[in-house]
Design a protein around this motif. Sequence first.
Motif, short mmCIF file in Angstrom:
data_model
loop_
_atom_site.label_atom_id
_atom_site.label_comp_id
_atom_site.label_asym_id
_atom_site.label_seq_id
_atom_site.Cartn_x
_atom_site.Cartn_y
_atom_site.Cartn_z
N THR A 154 7.51 90.93 31.02
CA THR A 154 6.12 90.62 30.46
C THR A 154 5.98 89.59 29.92
N ARG A 155 5.40 88.26 30.73
CA ARG A 155 5.25 87.11 30.00
C ARG A 155 3.84 86.48 30.53
N SER A 156 3.58 85.73 29.23
CA SER A 156 1.99 85.93 29.09
C SER A 156 1.83 84.92 29.80
N ALA A 157 2.74 83.36 29.81
CA ALA A 157 2.08 82.34 30.47
C ALA A 157 3.60 81.86 31.26
N ALA A 158 3.92 80.70 31.48
CA ALA A 158 5.19 80.15 32.62
C ALA A 158 5.93 79.61 31.60
N GLU A 159 7.33 79.43 31.83
CA GLU A 159 8.06 79.11 31.25
C GLU A 159 7.95 77.40 31.87
N ILE A 160 8.48 76.34 30.73
CA ILE A 160 7.97 74.85 30.85
C ILE A 160 9.25 74.65 30.47
N MET A 161 9.53 74.10 31.63
CA MET A 161 11.37 73.51 32.31
C MET A 161 10.81 71.88 31.50
N SER A 162 11.69 71.34 30.76
CA SER A 162 11.48 70.48 30.14
C SER A 162 12.65 69.96 30.22
N GLY A 163 12.57 68.66 30.83
CA GLY A 163 13.88 68.01 31.36
C GLY A 163 14.90 67.38 29.99
N LYS A 164 14.00 67.10 29.00
CA LYS A 164 14.05 66.22 28.06
C LYS A 164 15.16 67.25 27.60
N GLU A 223 19.96 71.37 38.82
CA GLU A 223 20.71 70.85 37.42
C GLU A 223 19.56 71.85 36.30
N LEU A 224 17.78 71.70 36.84
CA LEU A 224 17.14 72.02 36.32
C LEU A 224 16.83 73.62 36.27
N LEU A 225 16.86 73.98 37.82
CA LEU A 225 16.90 75.32 38.23
C LEU A 225 18.14 75.96 37.20
N VAL A 251 8.88 72.98 41.10
CA VAL A 251 10.10 71.87 40.61
C VAL A 251 9.40 70.52 41.42
N ASP A 252 8.40 69.64 40.04
CA ASP A 252 7.36 68.44 40.35
C ASP A 252 8.69 67.65 40.85
N MET A 253 8.76 66.64 42.00
CA MET A 253 9.22 65.65 41.70
C MET A 253 8.43 64.52 41.49
N GLY A 254 6.88 64.48 42.02
CA GLY A 254 5.91 63.38 42.54
C GLY A 254 6.18 62.60 40.83
N THR A 255 5.89 61.44 41.19
CA THR A 255 5.82 59.87 39.40
C THR A 255 4.51 59.86 39.99
N ASN A 256 2.96 60.19 39.73
CA ASN A 256 1.98 59.44 40.57
C ASN A 256 1.29 58.49 38.96
N SER A 257 0.79 57.44 39.24
CA SER A 257 0.23 56.66 38.63
C SER A 257 -1.70 57.41 39.18
N VAL A 258 -1.90 57.93 37.88
CA VAL A 258 -3.73 58.06 37.85
C VAL A 258 -4.60 57.36 37.15
N PRO A 312 7.32 69.69 34.06
CA PRO A 312 5.23 69.02 33.62
C PRO A 312 6.30 67.39 33.88
N VAL A 313 5.24 66.72 34.18
CA VAL A 313 4.82 65.35 34.50
C VAL A 313 4.28 64.86 33.89
N PRO A 314 4.84 63.79 33.24
CA PRO A 314 6.39 63.04 32.64
C PRO A 314 6.88 64.83 31.56
N GLY A 315 8.48 63.93 31.70
CA GLY A 315 8.99 65.06 31.38
C GLY A 315 9.71 65.85 31.58
N GLY A 316 9.71 65.69 33.21
CA GLY A 316 10.63 67.28 33.94
C GLY A 316 11.78 67.02 34.35
N VAL A 317 11.52 66.03 35.42
CA VAL A 317 13.13 66.50 36.39
C VAL A 317 13.67 64.23 36.07
N GLY A 318 11.93 63.44 35.61
CA GLY A 318 12.27 62.13 35.29
C GLY A 318 13.51 62.04 34.87
#
Lengths: 350, 350
Positions: B55-65, B206-208, B286-293, B322-328
């Motif tokens: 049972t998982r209450s929330a998504a696992e955050i796959m930090s790349g750091k 590698e993250l996966l 896996v979110d590879m987007g790096t967008n500036s808003v 997460p973005v940032p801090g995930g794939v980057g």
Amino acid sequence: MVGFWHRLGTKGKALYSATLSPPFSSPLTLPHIWVPTQTPNRPLSSGFHRATGQTRSAAEIMSGKPIAKDIKLRVAAEISRMKAAIGRLPGLAMVLVGYREDSHAYVHIKLKACNEVGIETSIVQLPQDCTQDRLIDVVSSFNSNPSVHGIIVQLPLPEHLDEETIINFVSPEKDVDGFHPLNMGNLALRGREPLFIPCAPKACIELLLRYRVEIIGKNAVVIGRSKIAGLSTSLLLQRHHATVSTLHSFTNNPEQIIRRADIVVSDVGIPNIVRCDWLMPGAVVVDMGTNSVKDPNSPRGFRTTGDVCYEEAIKVVSAITPVPGGVGPVVISMLLSNTLDSAKRAYGFT
Amino acid sequence: MVGFWHRLGTKGKALYSATLSPPFSSPLTLPHIWVPTQTPNRPLSSGFHRATGQTRSAAEIMSGKPIAKDIKLRVAAEISRMKAAIGRLPGLAMVLVGYREDSHAYVHIKLKACNEVGIETSIVQLPQDCTQDRLIDVVSSFNSNPSVHGIIVQLPLPEHLDEETIINFVSPEKDVDGFHPLNMGNLALRGREPLFIPCAPKACIELLLRYRVEIIGKNAVVIGRSKIAGLSTSLLLQRHHATVSTLHSFTNNPEQIIRRADIVVSDVGIPNIVRCDWLMPGAVVVDMGTNSVKDPNSPRGFRTTGDVCYEEAIKVVSAITPVPGGVGPVVISMLLSNTLDSAKRAYGFT
């Protein structure tokens, strides 16, 4: 969903160009090609049969024979023109190791086709136990022979020879099979043009285009991922802007994915594995399987069949290639076309 | 459906091997790597979270750091060992043309990371209007410089320069970005090993793997097909035996395909384009987007965001970067790893 792609459309011109030019233009895909006369009013952009609103009582059989014949005529004409202009002919070299009935049959078909259009051929047959160095010597001598414009190492090789190493030795400029990783990389990378597209995917696309099957934006499934057919067809369909899913032995519930496909390309090598209930009504099927099955009624004791259960499929699909007589003849004609292209490049003949 | 694959299993050993060895073994993917401590009991083969029955209450955050940190430590240790043994360091050369804020930011990050682990760097910056020949001269000088083991031509280049031609000039032995068609072809062809895998797909896998996400046989969707990320990630996921569908601007109803995916990789470049109702509950993203808003609350006036609407997605998926801090950060560490690998090859150091 228009909004999604509209926004994507702002990203860059190369990826999102609305007007699509053919990824690979060759004299063989210019206008005035042979197209089936029975469908004169189906414009190229009309999409699938089911989308035209036409009532169709049966699937269209996408024969490869008239296309192959047309391509051969055009290759032969070009070779005549080249011979008249510069006194040269294209040359194709084939290397065989050991004796395999199927390999010899394929080589025979290729020889016959080369002879029909005026391509010179050389064959070297090495014994089953030849060394890797000896095979590389033969390939190297063809690489440096200016009369040879295409080199085929007939696969599969005996197990003691390293196929990858041998293929690496074929000059990319003479790799008419298109199996060299440099050609495969240029096939994968949009914006680049490989010197040669492997013959099987080239034949698949040629069949779809000549039978006026729309590819752009369609869901295509390729079953199998061999470099000879499946992998390279996935890459080429993607270059034509299909949405491609590649299935293989690790895919779970393949029939669920196949059932959603507008275009199904099969490169499995197992007779009749794709059944009618796997296919979406109105789908277009390109069957790349070439399987021998025992048939006591045939004079040879066997007959050739595809991966798709043809008798079932024709009741469901809008169009299908037969086996034999579908993809096969077009593949051979593409080899002739690649060899001609190579010779033209070598002689700077346009 | 067992029968289908059972029959396929008879076709050949290479394609259908039941025991899968890692497609690319590098010191960085050997045992004793960093893995998240909060999931000690989730074996690599257990599949997705939803399949574990936990049972998982929330998504696992796959930090790349932490992964990036671990890789950097390992690269630094290898470099120290190499320096002590042969008195050499890896060298990375970067070429910049003109001034682009984002390019300079990326180069800055790379320089900093190289400095951390002990990789020597050279940068050449050419004016915006430099000629193609001048750029090729610079690349050629790096090709022939034995102290340089990796060459990066920072993309995009100004429009008057031909990116394909320039990349072709980078020696495949120093192509640490993995964009040369020879490396891309060897990535596409199973059984072959590219000298370098592009850093973005390598980071994705590698993250996966480190977050123990099973890839084999899973339905993976890659949105986008850039050579930097989307295309090469599709190819690499396929080598890991995922069933891969590649989506792009011509795909109709992309959300229907994405909604069936176990693994979603996004390489679109548009903030928040992937919404929660596009995602299957329990999917891994896996979110590879790096967008500036624009963000008036940020001291810089903008913030970085991914392609996936993160706030929505975490309520639905089982794991997400997460973005940032995930794939980057992992991408940057893979560049260091590729440069180290290249130097080891050049010096024959193992």
